[in-house]
Design a protein around this motif. Structure first.
Motif, short mmCIF file in Angstrom:
data_model
loop_
_atom_site.label_atom_id
_atom_site.label_comp_id
_atom_site.label_asym_id
_atom_site.label_seq_id
_atom_site.Cartn_x
_atom_site.Cartn_y
_atom_site.Cartn_z
N SER A 190 28.77 -5.17 12.16
CA SER A 190 28.84 -6.66 12.48
C SER A 190 29.60 -6.94 10.95
CB SER A 190 27.40 -6.82 11.67
OG SER A 190 26.53 -6.74 13.18
N GLN A 191 29.80 -6.32 9.84
CA GLN A 191 30.03 -6.37 8.19
C GLN A 191 31.67 -6.65 8.56
OE1 GLN A 191 28.37 -4.69 5.23
NE2 GLN A 191 26.72 -5.38 5.21
N ALA A 192 32.22 -5.66 9.34
CA ALA A 192 33.64 -5.81 9.17
C ALA A 192 34.41 -6.90 9.26
CB ALA A 192 34.63 -4.77 10.36
N ASP A 193 35.00 -7.54 8.86
CA ASP A 193 36.11 -8.80 9.86
C ASP A 193 36.17 -9.08 10.99
OD1 ASP A 193 36.94 -11.13 9.32
OD2 ASP A 193 39.31 -10.70 8.81
N LYS A 194 37.36 -7.98 11.69
CA LYS A 194 37.44 -8.48 13.29
C LYS A 194 37.49 -6.66 13.75
CE LYS A 194 40.34 -12.31 13.05
NZ LYS A 194 41.91 -13.16 13.47
N PRO A 195 36.35 -5.88 13.83
CA PRO A 195 36.46 -4.66 14.19
C PRO A 195 36.20 -4.63 16.05
CG PRO A 195 33.81 -6.01 13.63
CD PRO A 195 35.07 -7.06 13.68
N LEU A 196 36.72 -2.77 16.08
CA LEU A 196 36.80 -2.88 17.50
C LEU A 196 36.12 -1.45 17.33
CD1 LEU A 196 38.09 -3.06 20.59
CD2 LEU A 196 40.40 -1.68 18.96
N PHE A 254 43.09 -6.04 15.22
CA PHE A 254 41.69 -6.43 14.65
C PHE A 254 41.95 -5.56 12.79
CE2 PHE A 254 41.44 -5.43 18.97
CZ PHE A 254 40.18 -6.18 19.18
N SER A 255 40.85 -5.56 12.09
CA SER A 255 40.80 -5.42 10.83
C SER A 255 40.01 -4.21 10.09
CB SER A 255 40.15 -6.29 10.70
OG SER A 255 38.33 -6.92 10.61
N ASP A 256 39.36 -3.39 11.51
CA ASP A 256 38.81 -1.74 10.85
C ASP A 256 38.22 -1.84 12.50
OD1 ASP A 256 37.76 -2.02 8.72
OD2 ASP A 256 36.98 -4.01 8.73
N ILE A 257 38.29 -0.10 12.94
CA ILE A 257 38.20 0.27 13.99
C ILE A 257 38.15 1.67 13.40
CG2 ILE A 257 39.69 1.33 16.26
CD1 ILE A 257 42.19 -0.10 15.38
N PHE A 258 36.25 1.49 15.40
CA PHE A 258 35.46 3.16 14.44
C PHE A 258 36.05 3.75 16.21
CE2 PHE A 258 34.44 -0.71 12.17
CZ PHE A 258 33.95 -0.17 10.90
N LEU A 259 35.12 4.76 15.93
CA LEU A 259 35.04 6.03 16.88
C LEU A 259 33.51 6.12 17.79
CD1 LEU A 259 36.28 7.23 18.89
CD2 LEU A 259 36.50 8.75 17.68
N LEU A 260 32.92 5.62 18.54
CA LEU A 260 31.70 6.40 18.28
C LEU A 260 31.90 7.54 19.89
CD1 LEU A 260 28.76 5.43 18.38
CD2 LEU A 260 28.71 4.08 20.35
N LEU A 261 30.95 8.31 19.39
CA LEU A 261 30.98 9.26 20.40
C LEU A 261 29.78 10.23 19.99
CD1 LEU A 261 34.66 11.04 20.15
CD2 LEU A 261 33.61 9.88 22.19
#
Length: 530
Positions: free
Chosen positions: A444-450, A490-497
């Motif tokens: 939620s703190q990231a600008d445009k997160p994926l 997207f400004s920030d890209i994350f991976l959830l596993l």
């Protein structure tokens, strides 16, 4: 019993009612306060999926095709919507969750349709239905003990009981289950006393409601049968015949769902119970389960050992009090009274004890032992009432038991106060889910997160995050052995596993020509290669 209590009853009636009313208000407050702030954890996410009418297979197919979507798309599978009706809800339960009985899910679906889509509304049905515990508990004490005073004391204890408050705030069937147990207990005792067709019909109706509320209600109904047979001394009396007819009628109506469970088994839903444990671990677990009836500081298996050790004296005192209350109950009441309480305690507790200590399985949890806790609460209420009001109790003993009563109530109030301010509690398995609020905060703190994941992680991990993150967060879900296409903007890209996938981890690094920076055990940030 009435003779022992009557002399002091007139003296204590006014202040006792005043105290119970205050505790009732406090208990109601704790059942609703911050009800939407607690983590909406795995079991609740599954409840909401069933409420929506969608099946898990449909959700994975529609969300797992690699397109980018938002939280509003996740919510489609958590709340009622025009595309699905109650029939779809029942279909989903039958095919994917047959061990979950449909009554709670259907009522909650109508409740949410009436009051709106939100976590607070979904949970509020459990909180609201838990309020019926109080009148039924009072009626049960009147039927069983023939004493309204014991009923008032029981209400005071249950109102601020930590374990009752915990499950009153959860979007599961446990509050409704407790109400059906109390209602069927009152109906049974009343039918045995009145011996009328109407009273036995009411009992059959409560059994039917209970059967379709929770699978373990069958054990409670079985224990009630043992009680009737024992009281009637194994004779085929009028009461025995009426009981058998009522039970048979109710059971026949439940047979179709038994067939559904047999033909659509879901063994993976209780896979956690297959974890073997030592006798010491089982004993520790049971001690914690019962002590939470009066004292609960949110201790979970992931908490430090020193904290658990510090609580041992308090837990032992509570367990001794429980055992002593059962002893006094058996010594001072008739068979009609003590046998009912013992069969209630043993209805679910005894089978779970056997599973834990004989087969070393781990079926015992606080949510399954609620009938046993209810029986213990009745025994403790009887103990406190007799010690406080009996003409045979000495003055110093009354002062001592007044102090015990005060400590029990205050420990419940303190426990509920701490719980009301916590985002995650032991019943939400913090050892599994305590990282999710932190992950949601980072996203939620990231600008445009994926957030990228695969279909194996939609339910419950991604859906849990859907209730926590800011609406600006976007998601991209792919099939288990597929890689995502590059998503731009997207400004920030994350991976959830949550369920590991080395294939997807390596694939994301390759697709984005990047490295994965591990943030916690199942969450990574995609960073540019240097």
């Amino acid at each position: 019993m009435n003779n022992q209590l009557s002399e002091n009853w007139n003296i204590s009636k006014s202040w006792l009612r005043f105290l119970v009313i205050i505790l009732l208000v406090i208990g109601i407050f704790f059942r609703f306060v911050n009800i939407d702030k607690k983590l909406y954890w795995g079991d609740e996410v599954f409840s909401s999926l069933r409420i929506s009418g969608y099946m898990q297979s449909e959700m994975k197919k529609q969300l797992g095709n690699g397109h980018v979507f938002g939280t509003e798309d996740l919510q489609k599978y958590q709340y009622p919507n025009p595309d699905k009706n109650a029939t779809d809800t029942i279909k989903g339960i039958i095919l994917e969750d047959s061990q979950i009985l449909p009554l709670y899910i259907l009522i909650t679906r109508f409740w949410v349709e009436l009051f709106g889509n939100s976590v607070a509304v979904t949970r509020s049905f459990s909180a609201f239905i838990s309020l019926l515990t109080f009148p039924f508990l009072y009626l049960l004490c009147k039927e069983l003990f023939e004493s309204s005073l014991i009923g008032w004391i029981a209400i005071a204890l249950v109102a601020v009981s930590p374990v009752d408050v915990v499950y009153a705030q959860e979007a599961r069937a446990y509050s409704l289950w407790i109400v059906t147990i109390l209602a069927s207990s009152v109906a049974l005792l009343r039918a045995m006393r009145l011996q009328t067709k109407v009273s036995w019909f009411i009992y059959a109706a409560t059994l039917l409601i209970g059967f379709y509320t929770h699978i373990f209600f069958t054990l409670v109904a079985f224990s009630q049968g043992i009680y009737v047979i024992a009281i009637e001394r194994f004779r085929l009396s009028k009461i025995s015949i009426s009981y058998l007819i009522s039970s048979l009628v109710a059971f026949i109506t439940f047979v179709p769902w038994i067939w559904i469970i047999i033909t659509n088994p879901q063994p993976e839903s209780v896979g956690w119970a297959g974890v073997k444990q030592t006798l010491f671990a089982s004993a520790t677990r049971w001690a914690g389960i019962f002590s939470r009836t009066f004292l609960d500081l949110g201790i979970s298996p992931s908490d430090p050992g020193k904290l658990k050790i510090a609580l041992i004296p308090f837990i032992l005192i509570i367990l001794v009090l429980m055992l002593y209350s059962i002893y006094v109950l058996c010594r001072r009441t008739s068979k009609r009274v003590w046998l009912f309480v013992l069969t209630l305690i043993g209805s679910v507790g005894l089978p779970l004890l056997i599973a834990d200590f004989v087969f070393r399985d781990r079926y015992a949890t606080s949510r399954y032992t609620l009938p046993s806790v209810l029986g213990i609460q009745l025994a403790v209420a009887y103990l406190l009432t007799t010690k406080l009001t009996s003409i045979y109790t000495k003055a110093w003993q009354k002062k001592f038991w007044s102090l015990v009563t005060f400590i029990l109530i205050m420990s419940g109030v303190i426990s509920c106060t701490i719980n009301s301010q916590a985002q995650i509690w032991w019943n939400k398995y913090p050892e599994r889910y305590q990282e999710f609020p932190k992950i949601a905060n980072i996203l939620s703190q990231a600008d445009k997160p994926l957030l990228i994941s695969n279909t194996e992680n939609i339910l419950p991990p991604v859906q849990i995050l859907g209730h926590l993150v800011d609406p600006k967060v976007r998601f991209q879900i792919v099939e288990k052995n597929q890689l995502p296409e590059i998503a731009n903007g997207f400004s920030d890209i994350f991976l959830l596993l949550y369920d590991p996938s080395d294939f997807l981890k390596a694939g994301v690094e390759k697709v984005y020509n990047s490295k994965l920076q591990q943030i916690n055990r199942f969450f990574w940030k995609v960073t540019k290669s240097t």
